[in-house]
Write an enzyme that holds these catalytic residues in place. Structure first.
Site, PDB file in Angstrom:
ATOM      1  N   HIS A 154       0.821  -1.219   0.000  1.00  0.00           N
ATOM      2  CA  HIS A 154       0.000   0.000   0.000  1.00  0.00           C
ATOM      3  C   HIS A 154       0.855   1.270   0.000  1.00  0.00           C
ATOM      4  CE1 HIS A 154       0.373   0.082   4.523  1.00  0.00           C
ATOM      5  NE2 HIS A 154       0.320   1.388   4.299  1.00  0.00           N
ATOM      6  N   GLY A 193       2.589   6.761   8.456  1.00  0.00           N
ATOM      7  CA  GLY A 193       4.000   7.051   8.203  1.00  0.00           C
ATOM      8  C   GLY A 193       4.906   5.927   8.672  1.00  0.00           C
ATOM      9  N   GLY A 245       4.775   0.004   6.269  1.00  0.00           N
ATOM     10  CA  GLY A 245       5.881  -0.614   5.538  1.00  0.00           C
ATOM     11  C   GLY A 245       7.066  -0.961   6.402  1.00  0.00           C
TER      12      GLY A 245
END
Length: 266
Positions: free
Chosen positions: A72, A211, A214
């Site tokens: 994403h 933020g 990942g």
């Protein structure tokens, strides 16, 4: 015999998951500034806009030229680079690098609507040389399931609180693992969580936030090395640290075959 030991030490000096500056891993509430370069596999995935580079997601260096992140985080319309060896994103730091992404491979079964198979690999344009500030994390063995309450750490430059600013300095927070049976209870995440995911946190205080996506869920193996067991995938839309809504990670051990096959064929 001395030569053998020396050889092992030299090879092991930059083995995966063994930082030169070990993290300070006391049990904390809320995120804290990390010890500089104590998570040397943590990267900042950045995109360019108006000739400036902006942090968008975290990621994990898993070899000299491959980074693991979330699907994403990737947009086909953006140009990316990987910042390695960073502590403070606002400062120019010795021992840090910024390397263009030469190839980005998003899992072929990534489903943005259901948030399934939220995993991607980024290949660096040039391989890095490991140092005190840049090192790879180890990968867990295929199919490994973390036990309930295992003390793992989320790291990232994400927002310091819901709706707040993103951090300049890399943050870490203790997120104990929540087992699948608990995380899939109706008043937790229910059927949204699948067995290819791992939950951590949910105490209403500590969590990943926008933020941090990942970035890694770092868990220490029995030999002392650090493994990346999760990729920050999603959290509650109500707030980053909503009770019984732990941060949900893509479970890396479910994708070891995909990772190794992708890296070998690219």
């Amino acid at each position: 015999m001395k030569f053998v030991v020396l050889a092992v030490l030299v090879v092991g000096a930059y083995g995966c998951g063994l930082p030169t500056f070990p993290p300070v891993v006391t049990r904390v509430v809320g995120g804290v500034d990390v010890r500089p370069h104590s998570w040397p596999w943590q990267i900042s995935l950045q995109y360019t806009k108006d000739n400036k580079w902006y942090h968008t997601c975290g990621g994990t260096l898993i070899s000299s030229d491959w980074v693991l992140t979330a699907a994403h985080c990737i947009s086909s319309s953006r140009t990316y680079r990987v910042a390695l060896g960073k502590h403070n994103l606002k400062e120019t730091e010795e021992g840090s690098l910024a390397i263009p992404a030469s190839k980005i491979i998003v899992h072929e079964k990534w489903n943005a609507f259901l948030i399934r198979n939220d995993i991607a690999l980024v290949k660096l344009e040039t391989p890095v040389t490991y140092s005190d500030t840049i090192m790879s994390a180890c990968l867990p063995s295929a199919g490994f399931i973390l036990p309930h309450d295992e003390p793992c750490y989320v790291t990232g430059w994400g927002r310091l609180y819901t709706g707040g600013p993103i951090a300049d300095i890399l943050q870490q927070a203790l997120l104990p693992v929540v087992d699948y049976a608990t995380c899939t209870k109706p008043d937790w995440w229910g059927s949204q969580v699948k067995d290819t995911m791992v939950c951590a946190g949910g105490d209403g205080v500590v969590s990943g936030c926008n933020g941090d996506s990942g970035g890694p869920l770092n868990c220490q193996a029995s030999d002392g090395s650090w493994e990346v067991h999760g990729i920050v995938s999603f959290g509650s839309g109500l707030s980053c640290n909503f009770p019984k809504k732990p941060t949900v990670f893509t479970q890396v051990s479910s994708y070891i075959d995909w990772i190794s096959t992708t890296m070998a064929s690219n």
